[in-house]
Design a protein around this motif. Structure first.
Motif, PDB file in Angstrom:
ATOM      1  N   VAL A 120       0.433  -0.991   0.031  1.00 48.16           N
ATOM      2  CA  VAL A 120      -0.002  -0.239   0.122  1.00 48.16           C
ATOM      3  C   VAL A 120       0.595   1.470   0.285  1.00 48.16           C
ATOM      4  CG1 VAL A 120      -1.521   1.805   1.316  1.00 48.16           C
ATOM      5  CG2 VAL A 120      -2.075  -0.530   1.108  1.00 48.16           C
ATOM      6  N   LEU A 121       1.687   1.660   0.969  1.00 46.74           N
ATOM      7  CA  LEU A 121       2.900   2.771   0.848  1.00 46.74           C
ATOM      8  C   LEU A 121       3.471   2.606  -0.807  1.00 46.74           C
ATOM      9  CD1 LEU A 121       4.040   2.280   4.985  1.00 46.74           C
ATOM     10  CD2 LEU A 121       2.266   3.486   3.403  1.00 46.74           C
ATOM     11  N   ARG A 122       4.168   1.687  -0.874  1.00 47.80           N
ATOM     12  CA  ARG A 122       5.334   1.627  -1.812  1.00 47.80           C
ATOM     13  C   ARG A 122       3.861   1.642  -3.062  1.00 47.80           C
ATOM     14  NH1 ARG A 122       8.827   2.943  -3.998  1.00 47.80           N
ATOM     15  NH2 ARG A 122       9.477   1.171  -4.929  1.00 47.80           N
ATOM     16  N   TYR A 123       2.997   1.217  -3.475  1.00 48.61           N
ATOM     17  CA  TYR A 123       2.476   1.451  -5.117  1.00 48.61           C
ATOM     18  C   TYR A 123       0.708   2.280  -4.826  1.00 48.61           C
ATOM     19  CZ  TYR A 123       6.116  -2.261  -5.637  1.00 48.61           C
ATOM     20  OH  TYR A 123       6.906  -2.762  -5.284  1.00 48.61           O
ATOM     21  N   TRP A 124      -0.021   2.274  -3.755  1.00 49.83           N
ATOM     22  CA  TRP A 124      -0.599   2.981  -3.524  1.00 49.83           C
ATOM     23  C   TRP A 124      -0.790   4.210  -3.231  1.00 49.83           C
ATOM     24  CZ3 TRP A 124      -5.519   2.560  -5.694  1.00 49.83           C
ATOM     25  CH2 TRP A 124      -6.901   3.717  -4.561  1.00 49.83           C
ATOM     26  N   GLU A 125       0.207   4.655  -2.174  1.00 53.57           N
ATOM     27  CA  GLU A 125       1.088   6.110  -1.903  1.00 53.57           C
ATOM     28  C   GLU A 125       2.186   6.794  -3.001  1.00 53.57           C
ATOM     29  OE1 GLU A 125      -0.614   8.046   0.027  1.00 53.57           O
ATOM     30  OE2 GLU A 125      -2.379   6.168   0.657  1.00 53.57           O
ATOM     31  N   LEU A 127       4.867   6.045  -2.342  1.00 51.36           N
ATOM     32  CA  LEU A 127       6.074   6.670  -1.587  1.00 51.36           C
ATOM     33  C   LEU A 127       7.816   5.735  -1.911  1.00 51.36           C
ATOM     34  CD1 LEU A 127       4.283   6.715   1.619  1.00 51.36           C
ATOM     35  CD2 LEU A 127       5.188   8.450   0.796  1.00 51.36           C
ATOM     36  N   SER A 128       8.646   6.383  -1.455  1.00 51.64           N
ATOM     37  CA  SER A 128      10.106   5.541  -1.772  1.00 51.64           C
ATOM     38  C   SER A 128      10.021   4.678  -0.799  1.00 51.64           C
ATOM     39  CB  SER A 128      11.508   7.084  -2.071  1.00 51.64           C
ATOM     40  OG  SER A 128      11.152   7.431  -0.522  1.00 51.64           O
ATOM     41  N   ILE A 129      10.642   3.782  -1.404  1.00 54.78           N
ATOM     42  CA  ILE A 129      11.662   3.243  -0.526  1.00 54.78           C
ATOM     43  C   ILE A 129      11.994   3.699   1.091  1.00 54.78           C
ATOM     44  CG2 ILE A 129      13.117   0.587  -0.122  1.00 54.78           C
ATOM     45  CD1 ILE A 129      12.995   0.413  -2.990  1.00 54.78           C
ATOM     46  N   GLU A 130      13.214   4.447   1.042  1.00 53.81           N
ATOM     47  CA  GLU A 130      13.387   5.238   2.726  1.00 53.81           C
ATOM     48  C   GLU A 130      11.797   5.348   2.864  1.00 53.81           C
ATOM     49  OE1 GLU A 130      14.791   5.457  -1.196  1.00 53.81           O
ATOM     50  OE2 GLU A 130      16.397   4.008  -0.306  1.00 53.81           O
ATOM     51  N   GLN A 131      11.380   5.887   1.838  1.00 51.60           N
ATOM     52  CA  GLN A 131       9.970   6.750   3.013  1.00 51.60           C
ATOM     53  C   GLN A 131       9.561   5.564   3.805  1.00 51.60           C
ATOM     54  OE1 GLN A 131       8.280   8.726   0.044  1.00 51.60           O
ATOM     55  NE2 GLN A 131       8.613  10.811   0.818  1.00 51.60           N
ATOM     56  N   VAL A 143      12.193  -3.466   3.176  1.00 51.83           N
ATOM     57  CA  VAL A 143      11.081  -3.428   2.469  1.00 51.83           C
ATOM     58  C   VAL A 143      10.957  -3.233   1.174  1.00 51.83           C
ATOM     59  CG1 VAL A 143      10.378  -0.989   1.459  1.00 51.83           C
ATOM     60  CG2 VAL A 143      10.973  -0.749   3.733  1.00 51.83           C
ATOM     61  N   ARG A 144      12.729  -3.782   0.302  1.00 52.43           N
ATOM     62  CA  ARG A 144      12.660  -4.152  -1.440  1.00 52.43           C
ATOM     63  C   ARG A 144      12.379  -5.720  -0.927  1.00 52.43           C
ATOM     64  NH1 ARG A 144      17.220   0.389  -0.965  1.00 52.43           N
ATOM     65  NH2 ARG A 144      18.080  -0.932  -0.098  1.00 52.43           N
ATOM     66  N   THR A 145      12.808  -6.790  -0.379  1.00 53.45           N
ATOM     67  CA  THR A 145      12.883  -7.495  -0.268  1.00 53.45           C
ATOM     68  C   THR A 145      11.409  -7.853   0.414  1.00 53.45           C
ATOM     69  OG1 THR A 145      15.161  -8.176   0.978  1.00 53.45           O
ATOM     70  CG2 THR A 145      12.978  -9.903   1.400  1.00 53.45           C
ATOM     71  N   ARG A 146      11.027  -7.551   1.462  1.00 58.89           N
ATOM     72  CA  ARG A 146       9.216  -7.388   1.082  1.00 58.89           C
ATOM     73  C   ARG A 146       8.659  -7.335   0.345  1.00 58.89           C
ATOM     74  NH1 ARG A 146       6.457  -9.077   6.024  1.00 58.89           N
ATOM     75  NH2 ARG A 146       8.760  -8.543   7.000  1.00 58.89           N
ATOM     76  N   SER A 147       8.401  -6.221  -0.323  1.00 61.01           N
ATOM     77  CA  SER A 147       8.065  -5.608  -1.168  1.00 61.01           C
ATOM     78  C   SER A 147       7.811  -6.593  -2.663  1.00 61.01           C
ATOM     79  CB  SER A 147       8.057  -4.058  -1.977  1.00 61.01           C
ATOM     80  OG  SER A 147       9.487  -4.388  -2.856  1.00 61.01           O
TER      81      SER A 147
END
Length: 169
Positions: A120-125, A127-131, A143-147
């Motif tokens: 949701v944060l990466r693709y809906w909102e 946001l960057s990986i760092e955010q 975050v990269r692994t989990r996404s």
């Protein structure tokens, strides 16, 4: 709180409650009641922090972070283990892509809470990986692994045709 601060807080609520609610709906897998509770809790926490707003550079981003943390905290509680019903009451369709949205929400709800939050944060909102890492209090590599793993699970759950339909829109 002074009247001017109250007015600015009410303006903030008017501007951000809709986007917060939509994000909460995505996080909860379409559970609108839980989404409303999460938004209300978020806005309550924002009210207590509003007087210290000078410390908050981006109130909208801060509210989004509070929402995600409220969601993750809720998922960790034992009381959040309620089981949803198998079939929802019938509702009239609002949009032409309603079945697609339902399919996506069902697929998202099958993911673990952390995976759902990352997507949701990466693709809906957007946001960057760092955010995203900052909001979830984790590392960028996590975050990269989990996404990537969450997207693989989502693709597997939706199948290749369902996932192609979703990404085309």
């Amino acid at each position: 709180m002074k009247q001017r601060e109250k007015d600015s807080y009410l303006d903030f609520i008017r501007q951000r409650s809709g986007p917060l609610y939509r994000s909460a709906c995505m996080l909860t897998g379409g559970d609108t009641y839980l989404a409303e509770d999460l938004v209300q809790e978020t806005l309550g926490r924002m009210y207590t922090a509003w007087g210290k707003r000078k410390c908050i550079e981006n109130p909208a981003g801060y509210a989004q972070t509070v929402l995600v943390r409220c969601y993750l905290t809720h998922r960790r509680r034992r009381s959040s283990s309620e089981q949803p019903v198998l079939s929802l009451p019938e509702r009239p369709e609002r949009a032409a892509d309603a079945p697609l949205r339902v399919t996506l929400l069902q697929a998202l709800s099958a993911l673990p809470p952390q995976d759902r939050a990352v997507l949701v944060l990466r693709y809906w909102e957007d946001l960057s990986i760092e955010q995203t890492a900052s909001m979830m209090r984790t590392s960028s590599s996590a975050v990269r692994t989990r996404s990537s793993r969450a997207l693989a699970k989502l693709r597997e759950r939706l199948g290749s045709t369902g996932f192609t339909e979703l990404t085309a829109q």
